[in-house]
Write a protein that holds these residues in place. Structure first.
Motif, PDB file in Angstrom:
ATOM      1  N   LEU A  13      -0.492  -4.978  -6.024  1.00 54.11           N
ATOM      2  CA  LEU A  13      -0.980  -4.822  -4.652  1.00 54.11           C
ATOM      3  C   LEU A  13      -0.647  -3.432  -4.123  1.00 54.11           C
ATOM      4  N   ALA A  14       0.590  -2.994  -4.329  1.00 51.60           N
ATOM      5  CA  ALA A  14       0.995  -1.670  -3.853  1.00 51.60           C
ATOM      6  C   ALA A  14       0.184  -0.571  -4.522  1.00 51.60           C
ATOM      7  N   SER A  15      -0.063  -0.723  -5.820  1.00 48.84           N
ATOM      8  CA  SER A  15      -0.843   0.272  -6.549  1.00 48.84           C
ATOM      9  C   SER A  15      -2.285   0.329  -6.054  1.00 48.84           C
ATOM     10  N   MET A  16      -2.854  -0.850  -5.750  1.00 50.12           N
ATOM     11  CA  MET A  16      -4.232  -0.880  -5.257  1.00 50.12           C
ATOM     12  C   MET A  16      -4.343  -0.213  -3.892  1.00 50.12           C
TER      13      MET A  16
ATOM     14  N   LYS B 177      -5.929   3.149  -4.407  1.00 48.14           N
ATOM     15  CA  LYS B 177      -7.281   2.666  -4.101  1.00 48.14           C
ATOM     16  C   LYS B 177      -8.028   2.222  -5.363  1.00 48.14           C
ATOM     17  N   ASP B 178      -7.333   1.434  -6.180  1.00 49.21           N
ATOM     18  CA  ASP B 178      -7.931   0.972  -7.427  1.00 49.21           C
ATOM     19  C   ASP B 178      -9.159   0.096  -7.199  1.00 49.21           C
TER      20      ASP B 178
ATOM     21  N   THR C 177       9.724   0.753  -5.756  1.00 51.67           N
ATOM     22  CA  THR C 177      10.379   1.454  -6.860  1.00 51.67           C
ATOM     23  C   THR C 177       9.351   1.969  -7.866  1.00 51.67           C
ATOM     24  N   VAL C 178       8.405   1.112  -8.250  1.00 52.94           N
ATOM     25  CA  VAL C 178       7.416   1.498  -9.262  1.00 52.94           C
ATOM     26  C   VAL C 178       6.558   2.661  -8.782  1.00 52.94           C
ATOM     27  N   MET C 179       6.153   2.626  -7.512  1.00 51.45           N
ATOM     28  CA  MET C 179       5.355   3.729  -6.992  1.00 51.45           C
ATOM     29  C   MET C 179       6.132   5.039  -7.032  1.00 51.45           C
TER      30      MET C 179
ATOM     31  N   GLU D 166      -6.264   3.923 -13.970  1.00 54.69           N
ATOM     32  CA  GLU D 166      -5.471   4.700 -13.032  1.00 54.69           C
ATOM     33  C   GLU D 166      -6.117   6.067 -12.797  1.00 54.69           C
ATOM     34  N   LYS D 167      -5.844   6.622 -11.633  1.00 50.10           N
ATOM     35  CA  LYS D 167      -6.336   7.956 -11.329  1.00 50.10           C
ATOM     36  C   LYS D 167      -5.554   9.000 -12.114  1.00 50.10           C
TER      37      LYS D 167
END
Length: 322
Positions: free
Chosen positions: A259-262, A266-267, A189-191, A130-131
């Motif tokens: 998917l949302a995290s990527m 920009k993972d 929610t997670v984001m 993670e950033k």
């Protein structure tokens, strides 16, 4: 190198979270069953009688405690340690459903759970780092970039279509409808939870992040999305087998969250071809497990020549006879 004390704390919190969340599915389902005998079922229009059922509230409290423990685990241990342990709630929930709710878990159900867990672990273990986020404003900048705005727009449209078009027609026959709403909202929610957790962490370290309007917007999104998830998860649990709802929800939620995290963080930019291929294989494994669970969800509820997993032979049946 050994394991640090912080990692031990994170491990304990993550395992505790899985136990609480896995148990909450069963206790909430028990509450929904009890409320359904005296009131309108949750799956029916306007059915909220479960709010008067102590069992449901006990399950809700356990789920909240589990989520808090999971949230706290990320403060001590890296995601590569915490996230895969969420799969333990699937196994715990399925086994408890077999013994407490008498929802028979067939051998193929076990295999489906195993495939879901293996696929999820494969994805998480090969996920990029993670950033480092130093301000809630930095998260807001990432959330308002075109890529994530498009993702958010697509999620909102899909949720609206599911709620207003497909739930009235297929909600009671297709598990994917209710779980789809929960999972899509869950990815947002997670984001937002990540943004709020960053704000809390920085605030506790002396840099107050609650003076920024962005923090409060993320907080409102978390509350709204959580309420949506609770509502439609209740409908799913009241309509379908708990041993199927739990893993399917986990798989969809995990996949959409990754998917949302990527998209948002920009993972993918820091991954090589080997990592990407491995993640794709993990997705295929998860889909295979989900398909198997879907196709065999009722096998344990009908007489069969095979004995379901975890069940004992019939008292009048000689175990030595074929």
């Amino acid at each position: 190198m050994g394991i640090s004390i912080d990692n031990v704390r994170g491990l304990i919190l993550a395992v505790s979270s899985s136990v609480f969340i896995g148990s909450s599915f069963i206790i909430k389902k028990k509450g929904l069953i009890k409320s359904g005998t005296n009131g309108i079922r949750a799956a029916a229009s306007g059915g909220y009688s479960y709010l008067y059922e102590p069992w449901w509230w006990a399950g809700m409290i356990m789920m909240i405690v589990g989520e808090i423990a999971n949230f706290a685990a990320y403060a001590y241990a890296p995601a590569i340690l915490v996230t895969p342990l969420g799969a333990l709630s699937i196994i715990f929930s399925a086994v408890l459903a077999h013994f407490i709710l008498k929802e028979k878990l067939h051998i193929f159900g076990v295999l489906g759970c195993v495939l879901c867990v293996v696929g999820s672990i494969s994805i998480v273990l090969h996920a990029p780092q993670e950033k480092d986020i130093e301000s809630v404003k930095q998260v807001w900048t990432l959330a308002t970039e075109p890529g994530f705005l498009v993702y958010t727009f697509v999620v909102v449209i899909l949720v609206a279509v599911l709620i207003f078009r497909y739930i009235p027609r297929y909600g009671k026959t297709h598990l994917i409808v209710y779980v789809g709403v929960c999972s899509l909202m869950g990815s947002l929610t997670v984001m937002s939870v990540k943004a709020v957790s960053i704000a809390l962490k920085l605030t506790f370290s002396g840099m107050n992040q609650f003076i920024y309007f962005q923090t409060w917007i993320f907080t409102v999104i978390v509350i709204f999305c959580c309420l949506m998830q609770i509502n439609y998860l209740n409908k799913a649990l009241d309509t379908f087998n708990t041993a199927v709802v739990s893993p399917v929800y986990y798989v969809m939620f995990t996949s959409l969250t990754i998917l949302a995290s990527m998209i948002m963080f920009k993972d993918w930019a820091s991954q090589n071809a080997s990592q990407i291929v491995t993640e794709l294989c993990g997705f295929v494994t998860i889909l295979s497990g989900t398909f198997l669970l879907h196709k065999t969800k009722d096998m344990g509820n009908y007489p069969t020549t095979e004995t379901p997993v975890f069940s004992s032979p019939h008292p009048n049946q000689n175990p030595n006879n074929g």
